[in-house]
Design a protein around this motif. Sequence first.
Motif, PDB file in Angstrom:
ATOM      1  N   ILE A  19      53.217  34.539  35.820  1.00  0.00           N
ATOM      2  CA  ILE A  19      53.694  35.470  35.172  1.00  0.00           C
ATOM      3  C   ILE A  19      52.769  36.955  35.039  1.00  0.00           C
ATOM      4  N   ILE A  20      51.527  36.427  34.646  1.00  0.00           N
ATOM      5  CA  ILE A  20      50.336  37.217  34.649  1.00  0.00           C
ATOM      6  C   ILE A  20      50.112  37.988  36.141  1.00  0.00           C
ATOM      7  N   ASN A  21      50.148  37.487  37.044  1.00  0.00           N
ATOM      8  CA  ASN A  21      50.097  37.942  38.430  1.00  0.00           C
ATOM      9  C   ASN A  21      51.242  39.071  38.505  1.00  0.00           C
ATOM     10  N   PHE A  22      52.611  38.440  38.102  1.00  0.00           N
ATOM     11  CA  PHE A  22      53.629  39.507  38.371  1.00  0.00           C
ATOM     12  C   PHE A  22      53.584  40.660  37.409  1.00  0.00           C
ATOM     13  N   LEU A  25      50.942  43.139  38.940  1.00  0.00           N
ATOM     14  CA  LEU A  25      51.200  43.668  40.219  1.00  0.00           C
ATOM     15  C   LEU A  25      52.243  44.855  40.179  1.00  0.00           C
ATOM     16  N   MET A  26      53.033  44.489  38.908  1.00  0.00           N
ATOM     17  CA  MET A  26      54.059  45.539  38.794  1.00  0.00           C
ATOM     18  C   MET A  26      53.481  46.831  37.990  1.00  0.00           C
ATOM     19  N   LEU A  27      52.842  46.720  37.371  1.00  0.00           N
ATOM     20  CA  LEU A  27      51.852  47.721  36.869  1.00  0.00           C
ATOM     21  C   LEU A  27      51.129  48.345  37.707  1.00  0.00           C
ATOM     22  N   ILE A  68      41.728  37.710  39.038  1.00  0.00           N
ATOM     23  CA  ILE A  68      42.536  36.840  38.044  1.00  0.00           C
ATOM     24  C   ILE A  68      42.614  35.414  38.209  1.00  0.00           C
ATOM     25  N   ASP A  69      42.862  35.111  39.426  1.00  0.00           N
ATOM     26  CA  ASP A  69      43.191  33.782  39.780  1.00  0.00           C
ATOM     27  C   ASP A  69      41.664  32.921  39.816  1.00  0.00           C
ATOM     28  N   LEU A  70      40.515  33.662  40.471  1.00  0.00           N
ATOM     29  CA  LEU A  70      39.453  33.014  40.367  1.00  0.00           C
ATOM     30  C   LEU A  70      38.964  32.832  38.667  1.00  0.00           C
ATOM     31  N   LEU A  71      39.209  33.878  37.977  1.00  0.00           N
ATOM     32  CA  LEU A  71      38.753  33.572  36.598  1.00  0.00           C
ATOM     33  C   LEU A  71      39.769  32.393  35.846  1.00  0.00           C
TER      34      LEU A  71
END
Length: 90
Positions: A19-22, A25-27, A68-71
């Motif tokens: 959800i955070i990635n989505f 990416l939308m922003l 974000i994913d690494l964090l």
Amino acid sequence: MVGMNSIKKVLKWVLGLLIINFIGLMLITLYSAYYSFGTMIFGVHTESAIKDFWSTEFITAIPFVIGIDLLAIITASVRIYKNKKKENNS
């Protein structure tokens, strides 16, 4: 039951990360579209605007997702390590 609870926690974590990635990416897409296609008002050709859009997308989206994913992975790993260390000391 313990295994099922941990599976639910992992799925909840992965869903939250998706959800955070989505949302991110939308922003990024909105930002890129605004600055790439907004210049068409001033006479920039569509082909140029599209190239600019995709280059901006790749330049901003790829580092965002990787960062974000690494964090999230590092934070989860540190929490697991701290919890195991706390359990061993008890």
